[in-house]
Motif scaffolding. Structure first.
Motif, short mmCIF file in Angstrom:
data_model
loop_
_atom_site.label_atom_id
_atom_site.label_comp_id
_atom_site.label_asym_id
_atom_site.label_seq_id
_atom_site.Cartn_x
_atom_site.Cartn_y
_atom_site.Cartn_z
N THR A 156 0.82 -1.22 0.00
CA THR A 156 0.00 0.00 0.00
C THR A 156 0.84 1.26 0.00
OG1 THR A 156 -0.11 0.04 2.42
CG2 THR A 156 -1.84 -1.16 1.27
N GLY A 157 2.05 1.18 0.49
CA GLY A 157 2.89 2.36 0.55
C GLY A 157 2.46 3.29 1.67
N ALA A 158 1.68 2.78 2.58
CA ALA A 158 1.17 3.61 3.67
C ALA A 158 2.24 3.87 4.72
CB ALA A 158 -0.03 2.94 4.32
N GLY A 159 3.24 3.04 4.77
CA GLY A 159 4.28 3.26 5.75
C GLY A 159 3.93 2.60 7.08
N PRO A 160 4.60 3.06 8.13
CA PRO A 160 4.36 2.44 9.43
C PRO A 160 2.98 2.80 9.98
CG PRO A 160 5.82 4.31 9.65
CD PRO A 160 5.60 4.09 8.17
N ALA A 161 2.57 2.03 10.95
CA ALA A 161 1.27 2.27 11.58
C ALA A 161 1.27 3.60 12.31
CB ALA A 161 0.96 1.14 12.56
N PRO A 162 0.16 4.30 12.38
CA PRO A 162 0.12 5.58 13.06
C PRO A 162 0.35 5.42 14.55
CG PRO A 162 -2.10 4.89 12.48
CD PRO A 162 -1.15 3.93 11.83
N SER A 163 1.02 6.40 15.12
CA SER A 163 1.24 6.35 16.56
C SER A 163 0.09 7.05 17.26
CB SER A 163 2.57 7.05 16.91
OG SER A 163 2.49 8.40 16.51
N GLY A 164 -0.16 6.68 18.47
CA GLY A 164 -1.27 7.27 19.22
C GLY A 164 -2.51 6.42 19.08
N PRO A 165 -3.58 6.85 19.72
CA PRO A 165 -4.81 6.06 19.67
C PRO A 165 -5.44 6.09 18.29
CG PRO A 165 -5.19 8.10 20.84
CD PRO A 165 -3.72 8.03 20.57
N VAL A 166 -5.85 4.93 17.83
CA VAL A 166 -6.43 4.84 16.50
C VAL A 166 -7.84 5.40 16.48
CG1 VAL A 166 -7.13 3.23 14.68
CG2 VAL A 166 -5.01 2.86 15.92
N LEU A 167 -8.63 5.02 17.47
CA LEU A 167 -10.01 5.50 17.51
C LEU A 167 -10.13 6.86 18.18
CD1 LEU A 167 -11.83 2.19 18.39
CD2 LEU A 167 -11.58 3.26 16.17
N GLY A 168 -9.15 7.25 18.93
CA GLY A 168 -9.17 8.54 19.58
C GLY A 168 -10.04 8.56 20.83
N ALA A 169 -9.61 9.32 21.79
CA ALA A 169 -10.36 9.41 23.04
C ALA A 169 -11.47 10.44 22.93
CB ALA A 169 -9.42 9.77 24.17
N GLU A 170 -11.30 11.40 22.05
CA GLU A 170 -12.31 12.44 21.92
C GLU A 170 -13.29 12.08 20.81
OE1 GLU A 170 -12.49 17.16 20.89
OE2 GLU A 170 -10.74 16.38 21.92
N ARG A 171 -14.57 12.22 21.10
CA ARG A 171 -15.60 11.89 20.12
C ARG A 171 -15.85 13.11 19.25
NH1 ARG A 171 -18.36 7.27 21.22
NH2 ARG A 171 -20.35 7.97 20.41
N SER A 172 -16.26 12.85 18.03
CA SER A 172 -16.55 13.95 17.12
C SER A 172 -17.84 14.65 17.54
CB SER A 172 -16.69 13.40 15.69
OG SER A 172 -17.84 12.60 15.61
N PRO A 173 -18.04 15.89 17.10
CA PRO A 173 -19.27 16.61 17.47
C PRO A 173 -20.53 15.89 17.01
CG PRO A 173 -17.67 18.13 16.55
CD PRO A 173 -17.11 16.76 16.39
N GLU A 174 -20.47 15.22 15.86
CA GLU A 174 -21.64 14.50 15.38
C GLU A 174 -22.00 13.35 16.31
OE1 GLU A 174 -18.93 14.94 13.34
OE2 GLU A 174 -19.69 16.63 12.20
N LEU A 175 -20.99 12.62 16.80
CA LEU A 175 -21.25 11.51 17.70
C LEU A 175 -21.75 12.01 19.05
CD1 LEU A 175 -18.37 9.01 16.95
CD2 LEU A 175 -20.77 8.80 16.40
N ARG A 176 -21.22 13.15 19.52
CA ARG A 176 -21.72 13.70 20.79
C ARG A 176 -23.17 14.12 20.65
NH1 ARG A 176 -17.91 18.14 21.71
NH2 ARG A 176 -16.54 17.29 20.15
N LYS A 177 -23.54 14.72 19.50
CA LYS A 177 -24.92 15.12 19.27
C LYS A 177 -25.82 13.87 19.21
CE LYS A 177 -27.84 17.63 16.06
NZ LYS A 177 -27.92 18.36 14.80
N PHE A 178 -25.33 12.81 18.58
CA PHE A 178 -26.08 11.56 18.52
C PHE A 178 -26.29 10.99 19.91
CE2 PHE A 178 -26.15 6.90 18.09
CZ PHE A 178 -27.29 6.78 17.31
N ASP A 179 -25.26 11.03 20.77
CA ASP A 179 -25.40 10.55 22.14
C ASP A 179 -26.47 11.32 22.90
OD1 ASP A 179 -23.45 8.65 21.75
OD2 ASP A 179 -21.84 9.87 22.62
N VAL A 180 -26.49 12.64 22.72
CA VAL A 180 -27.50 13.45 23.40
C VAL A 180 -28.89 13.09 22.90
CG1 VAL A 180 -28.37 15.81 23.64
CG2 VAL A 180 -25.94 15.35 23.92
#
Length: 93
Positions: A21-45
């Motif tokens: 793929t030429g993507a290189g090494p795996a990304p560092s840090g959390p893949v899914l992220g600890a912070e939710r997007s504004p759309e997901l927060r609105k959906f939760d509400v």
């Protein structure tokens, strides 16, 4: 062709060694992220608001006011409001 453990290990190492793929090494840090997007927060509400609570629990009267204007009623005096909320369908009896 027999699939031995050594052949499987070698095949896995060869596939991992290739970078098609030429993507290189795996990304560092959390893949899914600890912070939710504004759309997901609105959906939760919206999902929390759509939930119909049990009438006898703490949030049973979250959609049924227990008073008029600045006057709020609590304790045993609020029991009629639980019955009204159950009849209106804003909580599960």
């Amino acid at each position: 062709m027999s699939l031995t453990d050594r052949a499987i290990k070698r095949a896995v190492h060869e596939v991992l060694a290739e970078d098609k793929t030429g993507a290189g090494p795996a990304p560092s840090g959390p893949v899914l992220g600890a912070e939710r997007s504004p759309e997901l927060r609105k959906f939760d509400v919206l999902m929390d608001d759509a939930y119909r609570p049990d009438c006898w629990h703490m949030d049973g009267l979250k959609r049924q006011p227990t008073g008029w204007g600045p006057f709020q009623i609590g304790g045993y005096a609020a029991l009629p409001f639980i019955a009204v909320a159950a009849l209106r369908g804003v909580c599960r009896p």
